[in-house]
Motif scaffolding. Structure first.
Motif, PDB file in Angstrom:
ATOM      1  N   ASP A 310     -12.362   3.594   6.728  1.00  0.00           N
ATOM      2  CA  ASP A 310     -10.992   4.012   6.433  1.00  0.00           C
ATOM      3  C   ASP A 310     -10.746   4.155   4.939  1.00  0.00           C
ATOM      4  OD1 ASP A 310     -11.210   1.324   5.970  1.00  0.00           O
ATOM      5  OD2 ASP A 310      -9.244   0.788   6.770  1.00  0.00           O
ATOM      6  N   ALA A 311     -11.506   3.453   4.133  1.00  0.00           N
ATOM      7  CA  ALA A 311     -11.367   3.573   2.682  1.00  0.00           C
ATOM      8  C   ALA A 311     -12.271   4.654   2.111  1.00  0.00           C
ATOM      9  CB  ALA A 311     -11.675   2.233   2.010  1.00  0.00           C
ATOM     10  N   ALA A 312     -13.333   5.000   2.820  1.00  0.00           N
ATOM     11  CA  ALA A 312     -14.343   5.921   2.292  1.00  0.00           C
ATOM     12  C   ALA A 312     -13.784   7.301   1.987  1.00  0.00           C
ATOM     13  CB  ALA A 312     -15.500   6.036   3.277  1.00  0.00           C
ATOM     14  N   ALA A 331     -11.155  -2.192 -11.341  1.00  0.00           N
ATOM     15  CA  ALA A 331     -10.429  -0.977 -11.710  1.00  0.00           C
ATOM     16  C   ALA A 331     -10.085  -0.151 -10.479  1.00  0.00           C
ATOM     17  CB  ALA A 331     -11.255  -0.155 -12.689  1.00  0.00           C
ATOM     18  N   LEU A 332     -10.995  -0.083  -9.530  1.00  0.00           N
ATOM     19  CA  LEU A 332     -10.727   0.649  -8.289  1.00  0.00           C
ATOM     20  C   LEU A 332      -9.557   0.029  -7.524  1.00  0.00           C
ATOM     21  CD1 LEU A 332     -14.330   1.335  -6.911  1.00  0.00           C
ATOM     22  CD2 LEU A 332     -12.784   2.977  -7.996  1.00  0.00           C
ATOM     23  N   SER A 333      -9.509  -1.293  -7.490  1.00  0.00           N
ATOM     24  CA  SER A 333      -8.434  -1.967  -6.748  1.00  0.00           C
ATOM     25  C   SER A 333      -7.075  -1.745  -7.400  1.00  0.00           C
ATOM     26  CB  SER A 333      -8.729  -3.470  -6.642  1.00  0.00           C
ATOM     27  OG  SER A 333      -8.659  -4.090  -7.913  1.00  0.00           O
ATOM     28  N   ARG A 334      -7.061  -1.451  -8.702  1.00  0.00           N
ATOM     29  CA  ARG A 334      -5.791  -1.164  -9.382  1.00  0.00           C
ATOM     30  C   ARG A 334      -5.395   0.303  -9.215  1.00  0.00           C
ATOM     31  NH1 ARG A 334      -8.298  -4.464 -13.390  1.00  0.00           N
ATOM     32  NH2 ARG A 334      -8.940  -2.590 -14.530  1.00  0.00           N
ATOM     33  N   LEU A 336      -6.451   2.476  -6.668  1.00  0.00           N
ATOM     34  CA  LEU A 336      -6.427   2.972  -5.299  1.00  0.00           C
ATOM     35  C   LEU A 336      -5.867   1.906  -4.354  1.00  0.00           C
ATOM     36  CD1 LEU A 336      -9.996   4.583  -5.174  1.00  0.00           C
ATOM     37  CD2 LEU A 336      -7.819   5.791  -5.437  1.00  0.00           C
ATOM     38  N   PRO A 337      -5.403   2.304  -3.184  1.00  0.00           N
ATOM     39  CA  PRO A 337      -4.903   1.328  -2.206  1.00  0.00           C
ATOM     40  C   PRO A 337      -6.060   0.637  -1.469  1.00  0.00           C
ATOM     41  CG  PRO A 337      -4.703   3.533  -1.318  1.00  0.00           C
ATOM     42  CD  PRO A 337      -5.192   3.700  -2.723  1.00  0.00           C
ATOM     43  N   VAL A 338      -6.852  -0.125  -2.208  1.00  0.00           N
ATOM     44  CA  VAL A 338      -7.993  -0.830  -1.627  1.00  0.00           C
ATOM     45  C   VAL A 338      -7.980  -2.276  -2.112  1.00  0.00           C
ATOM     46  CG1 VAL A 338      -9.422   1.235  -1.448  1.00  0.00           C
ATOM     47  CG2 VAL A 338      -9.553  -0.177  -3.517  1.00  0.00           C
ATOM     48  N   ARG A 339      -8.668  -3.122  -1.378  1.00  0.00           N
ATOM     49  CA  ARG A 339      -8.897  -4.502  -1.818  1.00  0.00           C
ATOM     50  C   ARG A 339     -10.393  -4.773  -1.749  1.00  0.00           C
ATOM     51  NH1 ARG A 339      -6.100  -5.404   3.074  1.00  0.00           N
ATOM     52  NH2 ARG A 339      -7.454  -6.085   4.789  1.00  0.00           N
ATOM     53  N   ILE A 340     -10.835  -5.683  -2.610  1.00  0.00           N
ATOM     54  CA  ILE A 340     -12.238  -6.040  -2.707  1.00  0.00           C
ATOM     55  C   ILE A 340     -12.433  -7.402  -2.049  1.00  0.00           C
ATOM     56  CG2 ILE A 340     -14.207  -6.257  -4.238  1.00  0.00           C
ATOM     57  CD1 ILE A 340     -12.735  -3.539  -4.358  1.00  0.00           C
ATOM     58  N   SER A 341     -13.169  -7.439  -0.947  1.00  0.00           N
ATOM     59  CA  SER A 341     -13.422  -8.684  -0.219  1.00  0.00           C
ATOM     60  C   SER A 341     -14.832  -9.162  -0.510  1.00  0.00           C
ATOM     61  CB  SER A 341     -13.243  -8.472   1.289  1.00  0.00           C
ATOM     62  OG  SER A 341     -11.936  -8.029   1.578  1.00  0.00           O
ATOM     63  N   GLU A 351     -12.309  -2.268   1.128  1.00  0.00           N
ATOM     64  CA  GLU A 351     -11.563  -1.867   2.322  1.00  0.00           C
ATOM     65  C   GLU A 351     -10.149  -1.436   1.964  1.00  0.00           C
ATOM     66  OE1 GLU A 351     -11.947  -5.287   4.739  1.00  0.00           O
ATOM     67  OE2 GLU A 351     -10.780  -6.576   3.415  1.00  0.00           O
ATOM     68  N   LYS A 352      -9.541  -0.658   2.825  1.00  0.00           N
ATOM     69  CA  LYS A 352      -8.203  -0.154   2.564  1.00  0.00           C
ATOM     70  C   LYS A 352      -7.196  -1.278   2.654  1.00  0.00           C
ATOM     71  CE  LYS A 352      -5.659   4.117   3.383  1.00  0.00           C
ATOM     72  NZ  LYS A 352      -5.596   5.373   4.184  1.00  0.00           N
ATOM     73  N   SER A 353      -6.273  -1.329   1.702  1.00  0.00           N
ATOM     74  CA  SER A 353      -5.283  -2.413   1.705  1.00  0.00           C
ATOM     75  C   SER A 353      -4.045  -2.022   2.505  1.00  0.00           C
ATOM     76  CB  SER A 353      -4.885  -2.721   0.255  1.00  0.00           C
ATOM     77  OG  SER A 353      -4.364  -1.586  -0.384  1.00  0.00           O
TER      78      SER A 353
END
Length: 353
Positions: A310-312, A331-334, A336-341, A351-353
């Motif tokens: 879903d994030a790809a 930087a990606l997490s800031r 884009l609407p993603v979180r880093i697990s 993954e998509k936040s």
């Protein structure tokens, strides 16, 4: 002077006893970065009591104490070294104790004699074992996330990208660089030692699994993929040749790229400038799928870096320094609407936040 200790499981020459006990519950799979570091310590520790040898042993001790996984990796490396030392005494002494032989050459000789390959492959799963073995056995190599510049004996400049291994096969008749894994950039130099029979400059060639790339006064990159080889030319010309059908050739000019496949040579569209950003330590994206971006970033980060489906599909643009992949992910997490697990330091999911 006492003879070196060649008992199985003994530590490398000049090393101290390992102070940290191995937990019985330690995992059986060693993360790639730890395995590679252990292999490098095996090759780099120096015997004797020189200031350089003492300094390296202190650095090794600090690394060993930093993480229980380091201790477990070292135990496995000691087992490999024990197999090497389990050779006949005369051969082992000649291999490891001779000042004319480096520890890197000792490991290579041991494996050629059938004494060490299995141990290195046992460091973890198959890809990990292969990468550790390439690092230990190649003439030049880089770990995951590492880049290395070097000038060869003929003046040719060589840049190794992440997780790369090459062998050098220079003779009186040719200059051959064998790309065993990874990616390199070559800036060729005029041959200072022409062929003594013909008087002609020795050809400079790169050999991959699928074929050859011959430099014609040039600067170019070669990347080994699983099924083919990509060659991109920045200056001069490069001639491609199939390994199993030398009658097939393809000449590339500056700004062009080609692919050496199993059965054919393919000319492709010119490579975008972003493809060469790695030579400057950068990863550049221009409206790139996040899934593709993460695949490329994962080449520079030890362990498993994964992007959920879903994030790809998200798009990413920008220039990112490869020296610190944690900062890139932050930087990606800031942006884009993603979180880093992070399950562990070596198991990260975007993954998509």
């Amino acid at each position: 002077m006492a003879a070196p200790d060649y008992r199985p499981g003994a530590l490398p020459l000049g090393a101290q006893a390992m102070p940290t006990p191995i937990p019985t519950s330690a995992p059986t799979t060693i993360p790639p970065a730890v395995a590679q570091a252990a292999v490098r310590w095996l090759l780099d520790l120096e015997p004797g009591d020189s200031s350089s040898a003492r300094r390296k042993r202190q650095q090794w001790q600090s690394w060993l104490d930093a993480d229980p996984l380091h201790a477990q990796a070292w135990q496995r490396i000691a087992q490999v070294d024990g197999q090497l030392r389990g050779m006949p005494t005369a051969v082992a002494v000649q291999t490891l104790a001779s000042p004319a032989l480096s520890r890197r050459h000792a490991v290579r000789l041991a494996v050629m004699m059938g004494a060490g390959a299995g141990g290195l492959l046992a460091l973890g799963n198959s890809p990990l074992g292969q990468q550790a073995w390439l690092s230990a056995s190649a003439d030049l190599s880089t770990a995951t996330g590492e880049q290395q510049r070097t000038v060869l004996a003929d003046g040719t400049r060589l840049l190794l990208n992440t997780a790369t291994a090459v062998d050098l096969r220079y003779s009186s008749s040719e200059r051959l660089i064998v790309l065993r894994a990874g990616e390199i950039q070559i800036e060729s130099a005029a041959d200072p030692s022409p062929d003594p029979v013909t008087g002609q400059p020795r050809p400079l060639r790169v050999r991959s699994s699928q074929g050859w790339a011959r430099a014609i006064g040039t600067r170019f990159t070669v990347r080994q993929y699983a099924d083919d080889t990509l060659v991109q030319v920045q200056e001069g010309q490069v001639e491609l040749q199939l390994r199993h059908d030398m009658s097939q050739t393809l000449r590339l000019a500056a700004g062009q790229q080609g692919r050496i496949a199993a059965q054919q040579l393919l000319r492709e569209a010119a490579a975008p400038a972003a493809d060469l950003a790695w030579t400057q330590g950068m990863l550049v994206a221009d409206d790139m799928r996040l899934g593709d971006f993460i695949v490329e970033l994962a080449r520079y980060r030890p362990g498993r870096l994964h992007c959920t489906p879903d994030a790809a599909a998200l798009r990413v643009s920008g220039s990112y320094p490869l020296a610190d992949t944690d900062k890139v992910l932050a930087a990606l997490s800031r942006a884009l609407p993603v979180r880093i697990s992070s399950r562990t330091r070596w198991w990260v999911t975007v993954e998509k936040s």
